[in-house]
Design an enzyme around this catalytic site. Sequence first.
Site, PDB file in Angstrom:
ATOM      1  N   GLU A 176       1.617   7.548   9.650  1.00  0.00           N
ATOM      2  CA  GLU A 176       3.064   7.324   9.529  1.00  0.00           C
ATOM      3  C   GLU A 176       3.521   6.761  10.870  1.00  0.00           C
ATOM      4  O   GLU A 176       3.733   7.512  11.827  1.00  0.00           O
ATOM      5  CB  GLU A 176       3.771   8.649   9.225  1.00  0.00           C
ATOM      6  CG  GLU A 176       3.402   9.273   7.887  1.00  0.00           C
ATOM      7  CD  GLU A 176       4.112   8.606   6.715  1.00  0.00           C
ATOM      8  OE1 GLU A 176       5.141   7.925   6.930  1.00  0.00           O
ATOM      9  OE2 GLU A 176       3.640   8.758   5.578  1.00  0.00           O
ATOM     10  N   CYS A 209      12.404   6.943  13.438  1.00  0.00           N
ATOM     11  CA  CYS A 209      11.453   5.884  13.086  1.00  0.00           C
ATOM     12  C   CYS A 209      12.045   4.891  12.092  1.00  0.00           C
ATOM     13  O   CYS A 209      11.712   3.713  12.123  1.00  0.00           O
ATOM     14  CB  CYS A 209      10.181   6.494  12.510  1.00  0.00           C
ATOM     15  SG  CYS A 209      10.500   7.585  11.134  1.00  0.00           S
TER      16      CYS A 209
END
Length: 465
Positions: free
Chosen positions: A218, A252
């Site tokens: 991720e 993010c």
Amino acid sequence: MKPPAETPSRKILGLIGAQKEYFLKGETRELDFRKSQLKRLKLAIEARENIILEALQKDLGKSAFEGYASETGIILEEIKHALKWLPRWMAERAVPVPLSQFPAYASITPEPFGNVLIIAPYNYPFHLAIAPLVAAIAAGNTAIIKPSELVPHTSLVIRDLIGQTFPENYIAVVEGGRPTNTALLKQRFDMIFFTGGTAVGKIVMQAAAKYLTPVVLELGGKSPCIVDGSVNLKTAARRIAWGRFWNAGQTCVAPDYLLVERSVKDRLLPEIKASIEQFYGSDPAQSKDYGRIVNQRHFDRLKKYLKNGKVFTGGQISVKERYIAPTVLTDVKSDSPVMQEEIFGPILPVMEYGTEQEAIDFINSRPRPLALYLFTANRKFEREVLKRTTFGGGCVNDTMVHLSVPDLPFGGVGDSGMGAYHGRMGFEAFSYKRSVLRKSRWIDIPLRYPPFNGPKFQLLKKFMG
Ligand code: NAD
């Protein structure tokens, strides 16, 4: 004589050995066991809610509201969802059997990998350590968690929470920074789930290759946010400012840069400025709801970006507090550092486009982003953007909130990562699919056995062709 002090590697080896042994007992595979552990985790989080929120406040200046919405509350929701659907996720699924194997029963079951490693980053330090754990437990694994060393208060809370809730041979926390992580990555795990930057993601994948360990990565990147002139700019501005400045930009999936239709820019930017004022007042340094940069290194990195354009609003900093005001930068060059590196802070550079084609080409000329946001009422433009760009996930007419839909898989593509999780996809990320064909003991068609002859070959062709 005193026994030799335990080195990190020896401790890690001991933990892995104990977890592998425990996994082989089979307890973690039972539905009831998985459910009861998820419930224990939920109770443990609820009981320590204030301690967790305080740690987040100390590490990142996170308000309790933000902490609950994006760190603890979201996990409680994830657990509730897993508890509800787990029996269905675990269910064996029958598939049709070809005539050549008749009579038989073929089925697929999701099975746990075994002993997994979860490595977390600093920005949502509780959420990003515990959400993968929820999926790991649901899928029947044992797990070792390595929280980020950049958020020591939260790391300690995670260690205590896990240590007081689960035995070490089931779930354990190993604290530490790069050397600890390097020591962990030298070991053989059955699966590694990593959240962090693209550069470290490559290190993780290289280490995993040694044992052919499956990985979910991720990662981050620069997520574009396109705005054209067909939308209500006030609402768009509010949603963009919310996404960019939540957690002081250390998200993010935050909109990393604006790609705004040239004719709209002068109307949109004042609306973004007004939204910032509405959220955080005229001096955001005084707002309880505005976060701080995690450490000096990241503060210094971000400070340099302020020179990469003209400050439209914001730009103020305080070294002592590691504060950077919500900032919008114009007149930015596409080859400047602020447009080349993931910003991961409260700075929003503004790029302009003339035609829709130009906007799409700009995105496709860069690494594939984790998220993409598009503000438009023009369905044709929406279709074009979705059809001709590649990104992990995103929203049309909002930012970041796709994450709050549990069954939308969350993950990147290309430089922004591989694999996905949340909800059912999380369960699947921590499982592999095992296929079993159960054959009849009574009927044994002799076709496949030698000696082979002409009629057998003809029959085989009939079955298979
Ligand atoms: P990072 O990659 O620096 O660190 C992540 C983890 O890796 C930490 O636990 C750290 O201890 C470890 N680590 C750091 N350097 C290492 C090295 N050289 N060798 C081995 N291990 C090492 O990430 P970060 O700064 O904590 O977090 C920010 C990054 O994470 C951003 O790029 C962001 O986009 C990304 N991120 C992605 C997601 C997502 O879900 N896709 C979520 C949050 C953050």
